[in-house]
Design a protein around this motif. Structure first.
Motif, PDB file in Angstrom:
ATOM      1  N   GLU A 180      88.536 -25.606 -59.891  1.00 49.74           N
ATOM      2  CA  GLU A 180      89.757 -25.033 -59.321  1.00 49.74           C
ATOM      3  C   GLU A 180      89.978 -23.661 -59.940  1.00 49.74           C
ATOM      4  O   GLU A 180      89.857 -23.492 -61.153  1.00 49.74           O
ATOM      5  N   GLU A 181      90.303 -22.690 -59.109  1.00 48.54           N
ATOM      6  CA  GLU A 181      90.483 -21.328 -59.617  1.00 48.54           C
ATOM      7  C   GLU A 181      91.760 -21.225 -60.446  1.00 48.54           C
ATOM      8  O   GLU A 181      92.793 -21.821 -60.129  1.00 48.54           O
ATOM      9  N   THR A 182      91.693 -20.455 -61.521  1.00 44.65           N
ATOM     10  CA  THR A 182      92.843 -20.176 -62.357  1.00 44.65           C
ATOM     11  C   THR A 182      92.841 -18.683 -62.685  1.00 44.65           C
ATOM     12  O   THR A 182      92.079 -17.919 -62.092  1.00 44.65           O
ATOM     13  N   THR A 183      93.698 -18.244 -63.611  1.00 47.80           N
ATOM     14  CA  THR A 183      93.766 -16.828 -63.982  1.00 47.80           C
ATOM     15  C   THR A 183      93.767 -16.719 -65.498  1.00 47.80           C
ATOM     16  O   THR A 183      93.971 -17.696 -66.216  1.00 47.80           O
ATOM     17  N   TRP A 184      93.590 -15.484 -65.974  1.00 48.69           N
ATOM     18  CA  TRP A 184      93.628 -15.256 -67.417  1.00 48.69           C
ATOM     19  C   TRP A 184      95.002 -15.598 -67.992  1.00 48.69           C
ATOM     20  O   TRP A 184      95.109 -16.032 -69.135  1.00 48.69           O
ATOM     21  N   GLY A 185      96.035 -15.399 -67.206  1.00 47.43           N
ATOM     22  CA  GLY A 185      97.386 -15.658 -67.688  1.00 47.43           C
ATOM     23  C   GLY A 185      97.791 -17.120 -67.657  1.00 47.43           C
ATOM     24  O   GLY A 185      98.740 -17.515 -68.340  1.00 47.43           O
ATOM     25  N   THR A 186      97.102 -17.957 -66.864  1.00 49.28           N
ATOM     26  CA  THR A 186      97.505 -19.365 -66.716  1.00 49.28           C
ATOM     27  C   THR A 186      96.463 -20.358 -67.228  1.00 49.28           C
ATOM     28  O   THR A 186      96.724 -21.556 -67.248  1.00 49.28           O
ATOM     29  N   MET A 187      95.302 -19.876 -67.659  1.00 49.12           N
ATOM     30  CA  MET A 187      94.229 -20.807 -68.047  1.00 49.12           C
ATOM     31  C   MET A 187      94.598 -21.658 -69.254  1.00 49.12           C
ATOM     32  O   MET A 187      94.267 -22.853 -69.311  1.00 49.12           O
ATOM     33  N   VAL A 188      95.305 -21.077 -70.225  1.00 45.73           N
ATOM     34  CA  VAL A 188      95.670 -21.831 -71.434  1.00 45.73           C
ATOM     35  C   VAL A 188      96.622 -22.964 -71.084  1.00 45.73           C
ATOM     36  O   VAL A 188      96.458 -24.103 -71.548  1.00 45.73           O
ATOM     37  N   VAL A 189      97.613 -22.686 -70.245  1.00 45.64           N
ATOM     38  CA  VAL A 189      98.556 -23.724 -69.818  1.00 45.64           C
ATOM     39  C   VAL A 189      97.820 -24.824 -69.063  1.00 45.64           C
ATOM     40  O   VAL A 189      98.121 -26.010 -69.223  1.00 45.64           O
ATOM     41  N   GLY A 190      96.844 -24.441 -68.252  1.00 44.93           N
ATOM     42  CA  GLY A 190      96.067 -25.429 -67.510  1.00 44.93           C
ATOM     43  C   GLY A 190      95.323 -26.382 -68.415  1.00 44.93           C
ATOM     44  O   GLY A 190      95.223 -27.583 -68.133  1.00 44.93           O
TER      45      GLY A 190
ATOM     46  N   THR B 170      94.859  -5.778 -67.550  1.00 45.72           N
ATOM     47  CA  THR B 170      95.070  -7.024 -66.815  1.00 45.72           C
ATOM     48  C   THR B 170      95.888  -7.990 -67.674  1.00 45.72           C
ATOM     49  O   THR B 170      95.554  -8.208 -68.841  1.00 45.72           O
ATOM     50  N   ALA B 171      96.932  -8.574 -67.116  1.00 46.41           N
ATOM     51  CA  ALA B 171      97.793  -9.503 -67.862  1.00 46.41           C
ATOM     52  C   ALA B 171      96.984 -10.673 -68.419  1.00 46.41           C
ATOM     53  O   ALA B 171      96.213 -11.300 -67.700  1.00 46.41           O
ATOM     54  N   GLY B 172      97.166 -10.943 -69.730  1.00 47.41           N
ATOM     55  CA  GLY B 172      96.511 -12.078 -70.357  1.00 47.41           C
ATOM     56  C   GLY B 172      95.101 -11.810 -70.820  1.00 47.41           C
ATOM     57  O   GLY B 172      94.517 -12.631 -71.531  1.00 47.41           O
ATOM     58  N   GLU B 173      94.535 -10.665 -70.429  1.00 47.47           N
ATOM     59  CA  GLU B 173      93.162 -10.335 -70.801  1.00 47.47           C
ATOM     60  C   GLU B 173      93.179  -9.603 -72.137  1.00 47.47           C
ATOM     61  O   GLU B 173      94.218  -9.100 -72.581  1.00 47.47           O
ATOM     62  N   VAL B 174      92.028  -9.547 -72.824  1.00 47.30           N
ATOM     63  CA  VAL B 174      92.003  -9.002 -74.181  1.00 47.30           C
ATOM     64  C   VAL B 174      92.394  -7.523 -74.233  1.00 47.30           C
ATOM     65  O   VAL B 174      92.928  -7.064 -75.245  1.00 47.30           O
ATOM     66  N   GLY B 175      92.140  -6.777 -73.150  1.00 42.59           N
ATOM     67  CA  GLY B 175      92.565  -5.386 -73.126  1.00 42.59           C
ATOM     68  C   GLY B 175      94.073  -5.259 -73.212  1.00 42.59           C
ATOM     69  O   GLY B 175      94.608  -4.344 -73.852  1.00 42.59           O
ATOM     70  N   HIS B 176      94.768  -6.185 -72.571  1.00 38.81           N
ATOM     71  CA  HIS B 176      96.232  -6.230 -72.629  1.00 38.81           C
ATOM     72  C   HIS B 176      96.702  -6.503 -74.054  1.00 38.81           C
ATOM     73  O   HIS B 176      97.586  -5.813 -74.587  1.00 38.81           O
ATOM     74  N   SER B 177      96.108  -7.512 -74.697  1.00 39.71           N
ATOM     75  CA  SER B 177      96.485  -7.859 -76.073  1.00 39.71           C
ATOM     76  C   SER B 177      96.208  -6.699 -77.028  1.00 39.71           C
ATOM     77  O   SER B 177      97.020  -6.395 -77.919  1.00 39.71           O
TER      78      SER B 177
ATOM     79  N   ASP C 273      98.961  -8.648 -63.057  1.00 34.07           N
ATOM     80  CA  ASP C 273      98.682 -10.082 -63.112  1.00 34.07           C
ATOM     81  C   ASP C 273      97.695 -10.425 -62.003  1.00 34.07           C
ATOM     82  O   ASP C 273      98.088 -10.740 -60.871  1.00 34.07           O
ATOM     83  N   THR C 274      96.416 -10.334 -62.312  1.00 35.30           N
ATOM     84  CA  THR C 274      95.367 -10.531 -61.321  1.00 35.30           C
ATOM     85  C   THR C 274      94.140 -11.120 -62.003  1.00 35.30           C
ATOM     86  O   THR C 274      93.883 -10.809 -63.175  1.00 35.30           O
ATOM     87  N   PRO C 275      93.368 -11.968 -61.295  1.00 39.16           N
ATOM     88  CA  PRO C 275      92.121 -12.462 -61.878  1.00 39.16           C
ATOM     89  C   PRO C 275      91.013 -11.411 -61.874  1.00 39.16           C
ATOM     90  O   PRO C 275      89.980 -11.585 -62.514  1.00 39.16           O
ATOM     91  N   ASP C 276      91.232 -10.302 -61.147  1.00 34.46           N
ATOM     92  CA  ASP C 276      90.234  -9.247 -61.028  1.00 34.46           C
ATOM     93  C   ASP C 276      90.439  -8.207 -62.129  1.00 34.46           C
ATOM     94  O   ASP C 276      91.321  -7.348 -62.039  1.00 34.46           O
ATOM     95  N   ILE C 277      89.602  -8.282 -63.167  1.00 37.37           N
ATOM     96  CA  ILE C 277      89.754  -7.382 -64.309  1.00 37.37           C
ATOM     97  C   ILE C 277      89.499  -5.926 -63.937  1.00 37.37           C
ATOM     98  O   ILE C 277      89.998  -5.009 -64.581  1.00 37.37           O
ATOM     99  N   THR C 278      88.754  -5.696 -62.874  1.00 42.14           N
ATOM    100  CA  THR C 278      88.462  -4.316 -62.479  1.00 42.14           C
ATOM    101  C   THR C 278      89.626  -3.660 -61.739  1.00 42.14           C
ATOM    102  O   THR C 278      89.626  -2.443 -61.551  1.00 42.14           O
ATOM    103  N   ARG C 279      90.614  -4.443 -61.339  1.00 45.14           N
ATOM    104  CA  ARG C 279      91.730  -3.884 -60.551  1.00 45.14           C
ATOM    105  C   ARG C 279      92.459  -2.749 -61.282  1.00 45.14           C
ATOM    106  O   ARG C 279      92.730  -1.698 -60.657  1.00 45.14           O
ATOM    107  N   PRO C 280      92.782  -2.878 -62.586  1.00 44.39           N
ATOM    108  CA  PRO C 280      93.450  -1.758 -63.269  1.00 44.39           C
ATOM    109  C   PRO C 280      92.614  -0.484 -63.309  1.00 44.39           C
ATOM    110  O   PRO C 280      93.169   0.624 -63.362  1.00 44.39           O
TER     111      PRO C 280
END
Length: 275
Positions: A83-93, A154-161, A176-183
């Motif tokens: 099931e697809e998830t995102t960098w921001g929601t994977m930990v909660v999952g 990207t929200a939740g990704e290491v570049g954000h941190s 907030d996107t699963p596509d890290i290249t979007r920013p």
């Protein structure tokens, strides 16, 4: 008699304690999988670690094949349910029990390790950045610390941190996107001065937009991250996954996957085999 009564009392207390524990505290994830024959796995599109066919939605990639190899060797007709998830929601999952594992090549960090755990590192991925072609302001880490810099992440990704912790004077565009290249597209569009992301995503983006952007820290990444699989805090399950990865390394499966998917030296750093 007193000793016997004490032992009986302790046993009764232990039984009561076990009964009070939630079911998932008594049964490991590996035991659950052996019973249900299903591994509930989250994934995040992250080429070439996880590639999603736009037409069929079929998954492929380095870590997808890695998991396929593990499951194939487990036997017993065990299936992967993705099931697809995102960098921001994977930990909660993972924390909620929704996922037994997240397959995408996840970076091990201290904040994440406070909530979940990881497999042993499979490889190392760096932290890099892109700037517009012709923009030569960025050569060192200090150049990123200048006030007023607009940085896309990207929200939740290491570049954000990284930007939150080390670049407090910057103005952040957080997506907030699963596509890290979007920013990074915001850099090309002129809405951001620089985009920070992992070295693999930066490499792929620069290759796809030659002449438009620079790979700023290709030779000297800002950080290096152990990269593997995200797991719940279950020691038996983690031990199994670690042993499975060791097996894939010793049997040269990891070398085969690297040869198939790694296209450039700056994408990631290969760990030296233990043997």
């Amino acid at each position: 008699m007193k000793t016997k009564a004490l032992v009986i009392g302790l046993l009764m207390s232990l039984v009561s304690l076990m009964a009070a524990l939630p079911a998932n505290a008594q049964t490991s994830i590996l035991q659950k999988i052996q019973k249900t024959k299903v591994i509930n796995a989250g994934y995040i599109p992250y080429p070439p670690f996880v590639i999603v066919d736009p037409n069929t939605r079929k998954l492929s990639g380095y870590f997808i094949e890695l998991m396929d190899e593990i499951v194939a060797n487990m036997g017993s007709n065990i299936k992967l349910r993705y099931e697809e998830t995102t960098w921001g929601t994977m930990v909660v999952g993972v924390q909620s029990g929704k996922f037994d594992i997240v397959v995408s090549g996840i970076f091990s960090t201290i904040p994440r390790a406070m909530q979940v755990t990881f497999s042993r590192p499979v490889l190392l991925v760096g932290l890099s950045a892109v700037s517009r072609a012709g923009d030569n302001r960025f050569k060192t880490v200090e150049d990123l610390a200048k006030p007023g810099l607009v940085i896309a992440v990207t929200a939740g990704e290491v570049g954000h941190s990284y930007a939150q912790k080390y670049l407090p004077k910057a103005k952040l565009i957080v997506m907030d996107t699963p596509d890290i290249t979007r920013p990074m597209l915001d850099v090309i569009a002129g809405r951001a001065d620089i985009g920070i992301a992992d070295s693999m995503s930066v490499f792929n983006f620069v290759e796809a937009h030659k002449g438009k952007v620079n790979n700023v820290f290709a030779e000297r990444p800002l950080f290096l991250y152990g990269t593997g699989l995200l797991l719940p805090r279950d020691l038996q399950w983690k031990d199994f996954i670690d042993q499975a990865i060791d097996f894939l390394e010793y049997s040269t499966v990891l070398a085969r996957l690297e040869k198939k998917y790694k296209k450039g030296a700056s994408e990631w750093i290969t760990l030296k085999p233990a043997y």
